[in-house]
Design an enzyme around this catalytic site. Structure first.
Site, mmCIF file in Angstrom:
data_model
loop_
_atom_site.group_PDB
_atom_site.id
_atom_site.type_symbol
_atom_site.label_atom_id
_atom_site.label_comp_id
_atom_site.label_asym_id
_atom_site.label_seq_id
_atom_site.Cartn_x
_atom_site.Cartn_y
_atom_site.Cartn_z
ATOM 1 N N GLU A 1 45.597 68.813 20.058
ATOM 2 C CA GLU A 1 46.125 69.925 19.284
ATOM 3 C C GLU A 1 45.559 71.212 19.857
ATOM 4 O O GLU A 1 44.608 71.180 20.645
ATOM 5 C CB GLU A 1 45.793 69.773 17.794
ATOM 6 C CG GLU A 1 44.316 69.773 17.487
ATOM 7 C CD GLU A 1 44.011 69.288 16.065
ATOM 8 O OE1 GLU A 1 44.804 68.528 15.504
ATOM 9 O OE2 GLU A 1 42.960 69.669 15.543
ATOM 10 N N HIS B 1 42.048 71.974 10.899
ATOM 11 C CA HIS B 1 40.860 71.517 11.599
ATOM 12 C C HIS B 1 40.057 72.731 12.047
ATOM 13 O O HIS B 1 40.629 73.707 12.526
ATOM 14 C CB HIS B 1 41.222 70.687 12.827
ATOM 15 C CG HIS B 1 41.738 69.323 12.474
ATOM 16 N ND1 HIS B 1 42.634 68.656 13.261
ATOM 17 C CD2 HIS B 1 41.484 68.523 11.414
ATOM 18 C CE1 HIS B 1 42.905 67.477 12.703
ATOM 19 N NE2 HIS B 1 42.222 67.376 11.579
#
Lengths: 394, 317
Positions: B229, B268
């Site tokens: 990501e 995150h």
């Protein structure tokens, strides 16, 4: 949390980091009269925005006298209260102009790959550090320990090129070493990810001031960082996403104010991927969300909050629920979702639900009573979203 | 520049533990659960055991705890290791307790720690990494769904519906995105040889690049699915390591966050871009230069894995 300069300087001041005297003024000049009374001589007005490149975007203005501040505020903020590059201005810091100083650069940052603290020092500060040629920038790595980091700064300072031996060089070395000691201790105490002082003003007597301060703290350390928590409580509106996460335990970001698809999703990676895939198909998601179904614990509160936030989306036309549950009981989740939808009647949009995991049958039954059909395949759920938007299926 | 890492993101100290990343986990590996009497421990210890893991004991400071679902509970790691011969530990305690728990595990001689807990303070993570490296151990985490060798053992939360033995090695930052990918692979008849969730935090025990030599040698892994990501430089480090070694296995990559706004942390702690740093494009370019196939969507990634393995029958997503 990427702190605004003013908040960063206030936080650092508690750890002995000196900065030019300054005051906070609201985005429309609120509080200017009160603080201008105490000021005299030239001032620098600095727009408080997230991120760097503020000077280039026209966010910093020097004025000859405090009486010029009001006009300067209006000229920087314009009618929309935004910088030239569109960033919203949270407020201004009015600071006395510093004269007769050299400008240096010092930063301490967590280097995740090295799992150590990266120290960067340059005797040429005051400009974007990426514009500083590599030969003028000295780097060191140190373990996470204040004295080791301070030592690394001193080692880097000793290697600074082109300083020579004059009084300027001596003042520069003395100031940077002293700043290194103070900032290393602050870095560890504040559990910072980054402290960058640029420019770091160096005076002929070896004294120093933080001209600017870029500080990124660790949101995971908020529980034991009282001063940072207090800042969030006092000025949460300046740090909306962090404040929301701290208070509600979930991540929510509006990615497109004109978005048509509200996302009730769990998991950061899958939620990001879903947004990418929706956009690739020409669809317009409204928000990113990691609701963390594992943390709901039988209480619909968080879901109610999220649905409430989504009512701000004026173009919202459909709600897509996507829960890939490893262990979360979907029957229980469906019942919480049902309660939450009931509690937020203002969100009058059709719902498409895609659920995978334990308790699927109970969830189907629960949601069928609300007229919501449950899909188990994400691509089919997206096709249903298209139908709801009145667009042909791909 | 005194360090090569500023330019390439690679650093000598990058290896997980002084001995490099290694993983020898099967159904015989004795595993303990620290925090076994907590909410997560009570729930997951039996589930891991049901997935084949040799859960030989638990650790809890609660004086009244003798056993959880038939698993003996010990007062500390040293006693647990002495009584059970445990080699690995799954640490299920609160974020601010993880550091002390890992230190305790290392002191007791545990050489593999998995810490699923989200929200471990970054400075704690750096201290844990230093201690794990000094001990020559391996740390998976934090903020990870854990790891699995399907059919053998699972250390963490990976959902069984997404797990099946097979030829695909999965390395992932995100839990949920990897669950979805694993689920689709299994539906396409493609199981996993090893599944390692490195976690979504910026400070962690094992980074993508650490896994490259291991996956290269791992006999049952025929292709690798990298699930990354935006944010950080792990995907770029992985690409540089693959390019510099004779990796010899196809790599398919799926990177989340292509359209995420800059400067905002996307769930995150590590998923944040600044300017051109950590962007989707930077990761795609690095991975493509290393010969990886970068996919834009989940269905595409599953098809690409199928093709890489010569399984043309993988259904079209």
């Amino acid at each position: 949390m990427f702190l605004l300069e003013h908040d960063a300087k206030q936080l650092l001041a508690r750890h002995g980091v000196p900065a030019p005297g300054g005051a906070w003024v609201g985005p429309r000049g609120e509080g200017l009269d009160a603080c201008a009374a105490d000021l005299s001589g030239p001032q620098v007005l600095k727009a408080q925005v997230q991120g760097g490149g503020r000077g280039r975007a026209g966010g910093i203005r020097k004025v000859a006298s405090p009486t010029d501040l009001a006009a300067a505020i209006e000229s920087i903020a314009g009618p929309r209260g935004r910088l030239g590059d569109g960033r919203p201005i949270a407020g201004f810091r009015v600071e006395s102009v510093v004269e007769g100083a050299q400008e240096a650069y010092l930063s301490l940052a967590v280097d995740p790959a090295a799992a150590r603290i990266r120290v960067m020092v340059s005797a040429r500060g005051g400009v974007d550090i990426e514009q500083v040629a590599a030969e003028w920038l000295v780097q060191e790595l140190a373990p996470l320990d204040p004295s080791a980091v301070a030592r690394a700064v001193r080692t880097a300072v000793a290697r600074l090129p082109g300083l020579g031996h004059g009084p300027h060089a001596a003042a520069m070395r003395e100031a940077l070493a002293a700043a290194g000691d103070t900032l290393a201790a602050a870095f560890v105490d504040l559990e910072a990810q980054l402290i960058e002082i640029n420019p770091l003003f160096v005076f002929p007597d070896g004294g120093w001031l933080a001209g600017d301060a870029k500080v990124v703290t660790d949101d995971s350390a908020l529980g034991r960082q009282g001063a940072q928590r207090a800042l969030l409580e006092r000025a949460g509106a300046r740090y909306e996403d962090v404040d929301r996460k701290w208070r509600h335990g979930c991540d929510y970001v509006v990615v497109d104010p004109d978005g048509e698809i509200g996302l009730l999703t769990t998991g950061a990676g899958l939620s990001m991927m879903l947004i990418d895939e929706l956009r690739a198909r020409g669809l317009k998601p409204y928000n990113f969300l990691d609701v963390r179904t594992g943390g709901l614990r039988g209480d619909p509160r968080r879901l109610v909050d999220v649905l409430q936030w989504m009512t701000a989306g004026s173009r919202l036309r459909v709600l897509l629920v996507n829960i890939f549950a490893g262990i979360t009981d979907l029957g229980e989740f469906a019942s919480l979702l049902d309660q939450a939808l009931e509690a937020v009647p203002a969100l009058r949009v059709p719902v498409v639900a895609r659920l995978v995991g334990p308790g699927l049958d109970a969830a189907r039954e629960q949601l069928a009573a609300r007229g919501i059909e449950v899909e188990t395949d994400l691509d089919r759920a997206v096709a249903r979203v298209r139908e709801r938007l009145g667009e042909p299926c791909a | 520049m005194t360090e090569s890492s500023a330019a390439t993101g690679i650093d000598e100290s990058n290896a997980a533990g002084a001995r490099g990343f290694r993983l020898a986990v099967d159904r015989h590996t004795p595993v303990i659960v620290q925090g076994i009497t907590g909410r997560a421990g009570r729930r997951h210890a039996p589930m891991m055991r049901a997935a084949g893991t040799a859960i030989v004991g638990g650790v809890s400071a609660r004086a009244d705890a003798r056993e959880v679902e038939g698993i003996p509970v010990f007062a500390d790691c040293a006693q647990a290791v002495q009584a059970t011969g445990a080699r690995a530990s799954v640490v299920l305690v609160g974020p601010e307790q993880v550091q002390a728990a890992v230190f305790e595990a290392l002191a007791a001689g545990i050489d593999l720690v998995v810490t699923p807990t989200e929200g471990v303070p970054l400075h704690d993570a750096l201290r844990i990494r230093a201690a794990v490296t000094a001990a020559g151990a391996v740390w998976i985490g934090a903020s990870t769904p854990g790891l699995a060798i399907p059919g053998e053992a699972k250390l963490g939360f990976l959902p069984d519906v997404s797990l099946a033995p097979g030829p695909v090695g999965i390395a992932s930052k995100s839990g949920t995105l990897s669950y979805e990918a694993g689920y689709r692979l299994v539906q396409a008849g493609l199981g996993q040889s090893a599944w390692i969730g490195v976690g979504g935090d910026p400070g962690k025990g094992t980074r993508f690049a650490d896994l490259v030599p291991w996956f290269s040698r791992h006999g049952t892994t025929e292709a690798v699915l990298l699930i990354g990501e935006i944010g950080g430089t792990e995907e770029e480090e992985f690409a540089a390591t693959v390019a510099s070694a004779a990796f010899g296995k196809p790599v398919v990559a799926l990177i989340a966050g292509r359209t995420a706004p800059g400067g905002v942390s996307m769930g995150h702690a590590g998923a944040i871009t600044w300017g051109t740093h950590g962007t989707w494009e930077a990761k795609r370019d690095a991975l493509e230069r290393a010969g990886a196939l970068v996919c834009a969507s989940l269905p595409e990634a599953v098809r690409a894995i199928g093709r890489a393995l010569g399984r043309q029958h993988a259904p079209r997503g």
